[in-house]
Design an enzyme around this catalytic site. Structure first.
Site, short mmCIF file in Angstrom:
data_model
loop_
_atom_site.label_atom_id
_atom_site.label_comp_id
_atom_site.label_asym_id
_atom_site.label_seq_id
_atom_site.Cartn_x
_atom_site.Cartn_y
_atom_site.Cartn_z
N TRP A 55 0.82 -1.22 0.00
CA TRP A 55 0.00 0.00 0.00
C TRP A 55 0.85 1.26 0.00
O TRP A 55 0.33 2.35 -0.21
CB TRP A 55 -0.96 -0.01 1.18
CG TRP A 55 -0.33 -0.37 2.49
CD1 TRP A 55 0.32 0.45 3.36
CD2 TRP A 55 -0.29 -1.67 3.09
NE1 TRP A 55 0.77 -0.24 4.44
CE2 TRP A 55 0.40 -1.55 4.32
CE3 TRP A 55 -0.79 -2.93 2.71
CZ2 TRP A 55 0.62 -2.64 5.16
CZ3 TRP A 55 -0.56 -4.00 3.55
CH2 TRP A 55 0.13 -3.86 4.75
N GLU A 68 -5.58 0.66 5.89
CA GLU A 68 -5.66 1.29 7.20
C GLU A 68 -6.67 0.59 8.10
O GLU A 68 -6.41 0.36 9.29
CB GLU A 68 -6.02 2.77 7.06
CG GLU A 68 -4.89 3.63 6.53
CD GLU A 68 -3.72 3.72 7.49
OE1 GLU A 68 -3.94 3.75 8.72
OE2 GLU A 68 -2.57 3.75 7.02
N GLN A 73 -6.15 -3.92 13.84
CA GLN A 73 -6.02 -4.95 14.88
C GLN A 73 -5.24 -6.16 14.39
O GLN A 73 -5.38 -7.25 14.93
CB GLN A 73 -7.41 -5.40 15.37
CG GLN A 73 -7.38 -6.00 16.77
CD GLN A 73 -8.74 -6.55 17.17
OE1 GLN A 73 -9.53 -6.94 16.32
NE2 GLN A 73 -9.00 -6.57 18.46
N THR A 74 -4.40 -5.95 13.38
CA THR A 74 -3.68 -7.06 12.77
C THR A 74 -2.25 -6.64 12.50
O THR A 74 -2.01 -5.52 12.06
CB THR A 74 -4.35 -7.49 11.44
OG1 THR A 74 -5.74 -7.73 11.67
CG2 THR A 74 -3.72 -8.77 10.90
N LEU A 113 -9.32 -10.81 10.80
CA LEU A 113 -8.97 -9.40 10.77
C LEU A 113 -9.57 -8.59 11.92
O LEU A 113 -9.63 -7.36 11.85
CB LEU A 113 -9.40 -8.79 9.43
CG LEU A 113 -8.59 -9.26 8.22
CD1 LEU A 113 -9.25 -8.83 6.92
CD2 LEU A 113 -7.16 -8.73 8.29
N GLY A 114 -10.00 -9.26 12.96
CA GLY A 114 -10.50 -8.53 14.11
C GLY A 114 -12.00 -8.34 14.08
O GLY A 114 -12.74 -9.09 13.42
N TYR A 115 -12.46 -7.31 14.79
CA TYR A 115 -13.89 -7.10 14.96
C TYR A 115 -14.61 -6.96 13.62
O TYR A 115 -14.21 -6.17 12.76
CB TYR A 115 -14.15 -5.85 15.80
CG TYR A 115 -13.64 -5.94 17.21
CD1 TYR A 115 -14.12 -6.92 18.08
CD2 TYR A 115 -12.67 -5.06 17.66
CE1 TYR A 115 -13.64 -7.01 19.37
CE2 TYR A 115 -12.19 -5.14 18.96
CZ TYR A 115 -12.68 -6.12 19.82
OH TYR A 115 -12.20 -6.21 21.09
N TYR A 153 -7.48 9.48 12.84
CA TYR A 153 -6.20 8.92 12.40
C TYR A 153 -6.29 8.37 10.98
O TYR A 153 -5.46 8.69 10.12
CB TYR A 153 -5.74 7.82 13.35
CG TYR A 153 -4.39 7.27 12.97
CD1 TYR A 153 -3.23 7.82 13.50
CD2 TYR A 153 -4.28 6.23 12.07
CE1 TYR A 153 -1.99 7.34 13.13
CE2 TYR A 153 -3.04 5.74 11.68
CZ TYR A 153 -1.90 6.30 12.22
OH TYR A 153 -0.67 5.81 11.83
N ASP A 171 0.90 9.79 16.74
CA ASP A 171 0.41 8.60 17.42
C ASP A 171 1.42 8.23 18.51
O ASP A 171 2.37 8.96 18.78
CB ASP A 171 0.15 7.46 16.44
CG ASP A 171 1.41 6.92 15.79
OD1 ASP A 171 2.51 7.45 16.08
OD2 ASP A 171 1.31 5.98 14.99
N CYS A 225 19.00 1.89 17.63
CA CYS A 225 19.54 3.11 17.01
C CYS A 225 20.62 2.80 15.99
O CYS A 225 20.55 3.24 14.82
CB CYS A 225 20.11 4.02 18.08
SG CYS A 225 19.07 4.23 19.54
N CYS A 236 20.01 13.33 18.69
CA CYS A 236 19.05 12.71 19.62
C CYS A 236 19.47 12.88 21.08
O CYS A 236 20.56 12.46 21.49
CB CYS A 236 18.88 11.24 19.29
SG CYS A 236 17.73 10.37 20.37
#
Length: 326
Positions: A55, A68, A73-74, A113-115, A153, A171, A225, A236
């Site tokens: 993607w 997305e 959830q995967t 794939l979740g719910y 998001y 995020d 790192c 950093c």
């Protein structure tokens, strides 16, 4: 709260180009003055090598939306085959809109794939695009948020990656990066201002991909790192101090005595001097300097930093000197 909000409950987005671009005192005390160099280093690192998710090779908003929603959830590695199978079956938003909802839900279940309500929302969003937008996706985060099941998001992700028209994403991974790299305080408003300030204007596609890649690959809860060639090591704050705690990493990881910790001490110590011979640098970075951890060990350590472009080494008058690259 939508499913998208549940997945990204700590994620926010900012609006670039307005007053939120301005930093306030204390927002990022370790941010260097040469912000352009910081931006360029991250983008160059990302473009040189990144995870090749399919993607990321498309600008089709439908294909990006599917990725997305599936990613909510995967694990991303498992999403690839499901995403490809889904698009083989329903290659366009109009074909998904015309599908029977029970078939979409069955696909979701079969691919773990979740719910299932995410499948229902995705199907309903496809119908909205067909019926309310004439088959063409809206292009702004605000309009995309009107689609069923599309929270802030995901709306920002589609706007960014399909239309290069998104806002700076914040995020959990991005918060971790900003906190460690530039000492940004654990404050949502501050994170938003720093993220918005850093994102180059009109570059949401590459920037959001790059900063999320940094958080996912190099700056995870246990950072890698050096192994990942983090492009922000030279600036950093965490790398310099050896303190890799973050908002989602409340306890100090085990870096005591690690090579990464001593690299940070070298950088910090050389920042206080124009240059130092190795035998003066050594005792300043470890109390047991000598023997096993003597000049040979230290020379290998600073040689690594030299290879990374952080330190310069010079042999002069029978001694080896080290100094930071400027």
């Amino acid at each position: 709260m939508t499913d998208d909000d549940e997945r990204r409950s700590s994620g926010r987005r900012t609006t670039s180009g307005d007053a939120s671009d301005a930093l306030e005192d204390g927002d990022a005390p370790a941010l260097p003055e040469d912000v352009d160099a910081v931006r360029e280093a991250l983008v160059e690192w990302y473009e040189a090598d990144h995870r090749k998710f399919p993607w990321r090779r498309t600008e089709d908003p439908y294909e990006i939306l599917v990725s997305e929603v599936m990613s909510q959830q995967t694990q991303l590695g498992r999403v690839v085959s499901a995403w490809e199978d889904f698009l083989d079956r329903w290659p366009t938003v109009s074909e998904l809109a015309a599908a029977d909802r029970s078939e979409v839900v069955s696909f979701w279940t079969d691919h773990s794939l979740g719910y299932n309500n995410r499948a229902k929302y995705l199907h309903e969003a496809a119908r909205q695009v067909r019926d309310d937008y004439g088959g063409e996706f809206p292009e702004t985060p605000e309009e995309l948020s009107e689609l069923m099941g599309v929270g802030p998001y995901t709306a920002n992700a589609v706007a960014s990656f399909a239309f290069n028209n998104g806002d700076a994403v914040v995020d959990t991974n991005v918060k971790r990066v900003l906190h460690r790299a530039f000492d940004a305080p654990d404050d949502d408003a501050a994170f938003e201002r720093v993220a918005s300030f850093l994102m180059p204007e009109g570059e949401s596609r590459v920037w959001n991909n790059a900063v999320m890649e940094l958080g996912g690959v190099a700056c995870g809860k246990t950072p890698t790192c050096d192994e990942s060639g983090c492009p922000w090591r030279r600036w950093c704050h965490a790398y310099e101090t050896g303190d890799f705690t973050a908002p989602d990493v409340p306890e100090q990881p085990s870096f005591e005595g690690s090579r990464r910790q001593f690299r940070g001490r070298v950088v910090r110590t050389l920042g206080e001097y124009d240059e130092l011979p190795l035998d003066e640098l050594g005792p300043r970075i470890r109390v047991d300097y000598g023997g096993e951890y003597g000049r040979e060990w230290l020379r290998e350590l600073v040689a690594d930093l030299d290879d990374d472009g952080l330190v310069e080494i010079e042999d002069r008058d029978g001694e080896t000197f080290a100094k930071l690259r400027r």
